[in-house]
Design a protein around this motif. Structure first.
Motif, PDB file in Angstrom:
ATOM      1  N   VAL A   1       4.327   8.357  -2.383  1.00  0.00           N
ATOM      2  CA  VAL A   1       3.370   8.446  -3.487  1.00  0.00           C
ATOM      3  C   VAL A   1       2.216   9.401  -3.167  1.00  0.00           C
ATOM      4  N   PRO A   2       1.554   9.288  -2.008  1.00  0.00           N
ATOM      5  CA  PRO A   2       0.457  10.225  -1.716  1.00  0.00           C
ATOM      6  C   PRO A   2       0.914  11.678  -1.710  1.00  0.00           C
TER       7      PRO A   2
ATOM      8  N   SER B   1       5.685  -2.827 -10.980  1.00  0.00           N
ATOM      9  CA  SER B   1       4.555  -3.465 -10.287  1.00  0.00           C
ATOM     10  C   SER B   1       4.343  -2.872  -8.898  1.00  0.00           C
ATOM     11  N   LYS B   2       5.427  -2.538  -8.218  1.00  0.00           N
ATOM     12  CA  LYS B   2       5.312  -1.970  -6.870  1.00  0.00           C
ATOM     13  C   LYS B   2       4.691  -0.566  -6.920  1.00  0.00           C
TER      14      LYS B   2
ATOM     15  N   ILE C   1       0.231   3.525  -6.524  1.00  0.00           N
ATOM     16  CA  ILE C   1      -0.602   4.564  -7.144  1.00  0.00           C
ATOM     17  C   ILE C   1      -2.064   4.151  -7.134  1.00  0.00           C
ATOM     18  N   ASP C   2      -2.332   2.906  -7.550  1.00  0.00           N
ATOM     19  CA  ASP C   2      -3.723   2.445  -7.661  1.00  0.00           C
ATOM     20  C   ASP C   2      -4.419   2.439  -6.309  1.00  0.00           C
ATOM     21  N   GLU C   3      -3.712   1.993  -5.278  1.00  0.00           N
ATOM     22  CA  GLU C   3      -4.342   1.929  -3.959  1.00  0.00           C
ATOM     23  C   GLU C   3      -4.629   3.329  -3.418  1.00  0.00           C
TER      24      GLU C   3
ATOM     25  N   GLY D   1      -8.450   5.377  -2.800  1.00  0.00           N
ATOM     26  CA  GLY D   1      -8.831   5.893  -1.495  1.00  0.00           C
ATOM     27  C   GLY D   1      -8.230   5.149  -0.323  1.00  0.00           C
ATOM     28  N   SER D   2      -7.328   4.184  -0.607  1.00  0.00           N
ATOM     29  CA  SER D   2      -6.704   3.418   0.478  1.00  0.00           C
ATOM     30  C   SER D   2      -5.552   4.199   1.089  1.00  0.00           C
ATOM     31  N   ASP D   3      -5.286   3.929   2.329  1.00  0.00           N
ATOM     32  CA  ASP D   3      -4.150   4.541   3.017  1.00  0.00           C
ATOM     33  C   ASP D   3      -2.948   3.636   2.793  1.00  0.00           C
ATOM     34  N   TYR D   4      -2.378   3.715   1.594  1.00  0.00           N
ATOM     35  CA  TYR D   4      -1.325   2.768   1.206  1.00  0.00           C
ATOM     36  C   TYR D   4       0.028   3.135   1.803  1.00  0.00           C
ATOM     37  N   ARG D   5       0.699   2.121   2.336  1.00  0.00           N
ATOM     38  CA  ARG D   5       2.104   2.228   2.695  1.00  0.00           C
ATOM     39  C   ARG D   5       2.776   0.916   2.296  1.00  0.00           C
TER      40      ARG D   5
END
Length: 828
Positions: free
Chosen positions: A234-235, A262-263, A268-270, A274-278
């Protein structure tokens, strides 16, 4: 500060029915795409009916969700008026966009409305910035890129265009380029370009190398890719310039929609926050559980032929549990790698395609013969299937076990969209004012879309004797918006003195304001509509049969070029695997004083303009153009060189033909999706003097980025390290009937799988000649020079009226052991 955090990114969900639609809305989709009736690329989905459109759009807009209708198929001549009716219904219902494949339909929509949004479907095979630029004159709002574009290419395209780009991020992968697969049409009369794909890529094939069957063990599904899952990219996708994340799955369940949406919403939202989402291990498992043939990044991370497919199965698997360690009397012993509990579905994958799979529900779990309650996270466990579900005598040690369903997960997902609950709340601001003896005036504003309504009290404000209106009191009364999609977030109050109005009146004002705001939300979006115009041109008056006809030979080897040049053909086309051999082909044609056209690759990717330029440097007499990118590249240079549009441009009606001819092509070849009646329907209104028909060929069925040579004849992963086995060997895929379909490579290392059996339209030549068609093409694949001369001689005689089309059939049948099929030219 990350520059991408302020960028709007759309999450686009598939919708096959009302439950899926509610699931998408409830779980955070920004937009949904769905089909209406038969005119879409998923005719087997439940789909919706035209009369439902106003209700669908009102429901979606209630929750601020956009609705896109999929008209992503080719449209035949006799369907253009029906197509116009559907477009009109979409405009009137305020549909947010039509997703379109057919160029003629795109042209027709622009004639009907200058501002109705059009999205270019992935079926358009748009894979380069030049292809996006080709669509610019039609004000395409969004372009869906091919699934084969990698992140680097996506970024390159994004940097060269302002057009928003949409990319598939999850779901089934087509092994063939979308819009370029003719297999289903060829074998079963069910066209992938018409939403009727029979999924021939999911069938088993034997790999034939240089005429010999290659032993592949349990690998039989050599064209069946794993499913796409890019949630961990996503990023990178956002930073590459992707504006819309598209989820595949209009044939899948509402639980699948709820789960995947939902996943990706969370991902995307995280990231945008600005979160480092994984994604977590549990997130991936739940995605696998809803539907998975195994996950892959497809081509997003670049080409890696070893990771694209598994080859041992073509169907949904779910979560991998482990392998059978021991087969007991009523159970199997397995060291499981993922959670398992009673009631879960399982399947045993023996990797033997000829055998029926064994599967069913888990009846019990045991450790050393003792039942174990609850869910087992991992470890050595005895799995007891339902007594009549699994024949354990057919299960072997080493067989893989997959968890195919999880009722607990499905129930949890179903709760997110079942019932009449309100899925989202939207902020409302109120500004209210008043004076004694005058009505209370309240301006309610829907913050999301800016809609405002002004509501007046039906009673005049009176001086308060005890408890005057206060901001807090109005917030309490007007904040009671339960049952609506609104929530009060801000209120400003300006009253002259201590005033009051009955609470019953405040409640009425609240109800009226909420109803009016909702009505504005659900009101159809308005578009400009041009004056009424006819869609189908009147049939053109034709002269008698054309006085002379031109025979064209498309050759795929130097021997064939040499042979064709020695006949009376009017034009030779060269379509070589390696375009670097084109100068030699031109030299041969010059020797025989024959005009020659050189074919471009069927796909145009970023960085491949050098190939197109190399074709120019070979100095041909014309170019056979096969992609939107190539059309744009050549026409933008104002060349004094004829450009012929090939079948891969998917011209299925006269409006599409006229569009390409107006963009600089000298003549065009209709789509192979047309049967003879559909061809005649188009030719009766199209400019036949600029049409070219292919009357003999091995149909190019699959055209794919997946290289069978690299995958199965090399230790490498792509063209940089494969050792180029395509230069040493010839591969074909043998189907269940025993036909071997040749696989050939092009300059971009893409594979084309050709039908084993030739097809011919010879018997329809008198009809086509009467319609004014003068250009006829015969295509060769592996024929010798002598065979080329023989076939061309037969067709020359047929065109000159010296033999019947059926005699051509008989002659070809007598000399070709594989036989001949009429393919898509058969009347249906």
């Amino acid at each position: 500060m990350n520059p991408f955090l302020k960028k709007s990114v759309e999450l686009l969900a598939p919708v096959g029915n009302w439950d899926c639609l509610r699931a998408a809305v409830a779980n955070g989709a920004d937009a949904v795409f769905f089909g209406i009736g038969k005119y879409n690329a998923r005719v087997r989905a439940d789909n919706f009916q035209m009369e439902e459109l106003p209700h669908i759009m009102a429901y979606l807009h209630k929750y601020n969700v956009r609705g896109y209708v999929t008209f992503n198929i080719l449209v035949f001549e006799n369907e253009l008026n029906d197509a116009k009716q559907l477009v009109t219904a979409c405009i009137e219902a305020g549909v947010d966009a039509l997703i379109v494949q057919d160029m003629g339909l795109m042209h027709m929509i622009r004639e009907m409305s200058p501002d109705f949004p059009i999205h270019g479907s992935t079926q358009m095979t748009v894979t380069s910035a030049e292809a996006v630029e080709f669509l610019a004159p039609y004000d395409i709002e969004v372009v869906v890129l091919g699934r084969e574009n990698n992140l680097k290419q996506i970024k390159s395209i994004s940097n060269k265009t302002e057009t928003p780009l949409e990319v598939f991020v999850h779901g089934a992968l087509c092994v063939s380029y979308s819009g370029q697969c003719l297999t289903s049409e060829m074998w079963g009369g069910r066209s992938a370009n018409r939403g009727e794909c029979a999924q021939a890529c999911r069938l088993p094939y034997d790999l034939m190398v240089d005429g010999e069957r290659k032993e592949m063990g349990n690998i039989a599904y050599v064209l069946s890719p794993k499913d796409l899952a890019a949630i961990d990219l996503v990023p990178e996708l956002i930073e590459a310039g992707v504006s819309s994340f598209k989820i595949e799955g209009r044939l899948k369940s509402p639980e699948y929609v709820a789960n995947v949406v939902s996943k990706y919403r969370k991902a995307i939202d995280e990231y945008m926050a600005g979160s480092d989402y994984r994604p977590s291990v549990e997130d991936i498992r739940e995605l696998e559980q809803s539907f998975s043939r195994g996950f892959t990044h497809g081509f997003l991370g670049g080409t890696n032929h070893k990771k694209l497919l598994d080859g041992t199965f073509p169907k949904k698997r779910g979560v991998y549990l482990g392998t059978v360690k021991k087969v007991l009397k009523d159970a199997v012993l397995c060291d499981i790698e993922a959670p398992l509990k009673r009631g879960d579905g399982i399947v045993f994958d023996a990797g033997r395609p000829e055998e029926k799979e064994e599967g069913g529900r888990v009846y019990d779990l045991r450790k050393r013969g003792e039942k174990v309650p609850g869910e087992i996270p991992s470890g050595l466990i005895e799995i007891v299937p339902g007594r009549h579900d699994v024949n354990l005598t057919k299960v072997k040690v080493g067989d893989k076990i997959w968890k195919t369903s999880d009722q607990e997960l499905e129930n949890r997902l179903r709760k997110t969209f079942e019932g009449e609950i309100t899925f989202k709340l939207f902020p409302v601001r109120i500004g209210t004012s008043g004076a004694e003896g005058k009505p209370l005036v309240a301006k309610w504003t829907d913050v999301v879309n800016g809609n405002s309504v002004v509501v007046h009290s039906e009673m005049e404000l009176e001086k308060a004797m005890k408890r005057p209106l206060t901001k807090e009191y109005l917030v309490e009364q007007w904040g009671r918006l339960g049952g609506t999609v609104f929530e009060l977030t801000h209120l400003e109050l300006q009253l002259e003195g201590d005033l009051i109005v009955p609470v019953k009146e405040l409640n009425r004002m609240r109800r009226v304001a909420a109803e009016q705001l909702l009505e504005l939300r659900e009101k159809p979006r308005q578009y400009k509509v041009t004056e009424e115009s006819t869609v189908v041109s009147a049939k053109k008056e034709r002269d008698q049969k054309v006085s002379s006809s031109e025979l064209i030979a498309l050759c795929r080897s130097m021997e064939q070029v040499e042979a064709a040049c020695q006949t009376d053909v009017h034009f030779v086309y060269a379509d070589f695997e390696f375009t670097t051999d084109y100068p030699a082909a031109v030299e041969v044609a010059r020797k025989y004083n024959k005009p020659i056209a050189l074919a471009t690759p069927r796909i145009h990717m970023p960085g491949e303009n050098g190939i197109l330029n190399g074709i120019l440097k070979a100095k041909p007499d014309a170019i056979l153009v096969r992609s939107l990118g190539a059309v744009q590249y050549y026409t933008s240079q104002n060349l004094d060189l004829p450009l012929f549009g090939d079948f891969s441009l998917n011209i299925a009606n006269h409006k599409a033909a006229e569009l390409f001819l107006s963009r600089g092509l000298e003549r065009v070849t209709p789509s192979y999706d047309l049967n003879v009646q559909q061809m005649v329907d188009m030719l009766e209104v199209a400019p036949t003097d600029q049409m070219e028909l292919v009357i003999h060929q091995h149909l190019p069925m699959f055209h794919t980025e997946h290289c069978v040579y690299c995958t199965f004849l090399s230790e490498g992963t792509d063209f940089t390290n494969c050792g180029r086995p395509c230069e040493e060997h010839r591969i074909s895929l043998q189907d269940r009937v025993g036909f071997s379909h040749p696989v050939r490579v092009d300059i971009g290392c893409r594979n084309t799988v050709y039908n084993a059996i030739e097809q011919s339209g010879a018997e329809y030549l008198p009809q086509f000649l009467q319609l004014g068609i003068a250009h006829y093409r015969v295509e060769f694949l592996e024929e010798t020079g002598d065979k080329v001369k023989e076939v061309l001689s037969l067709y020359r005689e047929a065109l000159d009226g010296k033999r019947s089309g059926s005699s051509v059939w008989r002659e070809l049948r007598a000399t070709n052991q594989l036989g001949v099929t009429r393919g898509q030219l058969v009347k249906k």
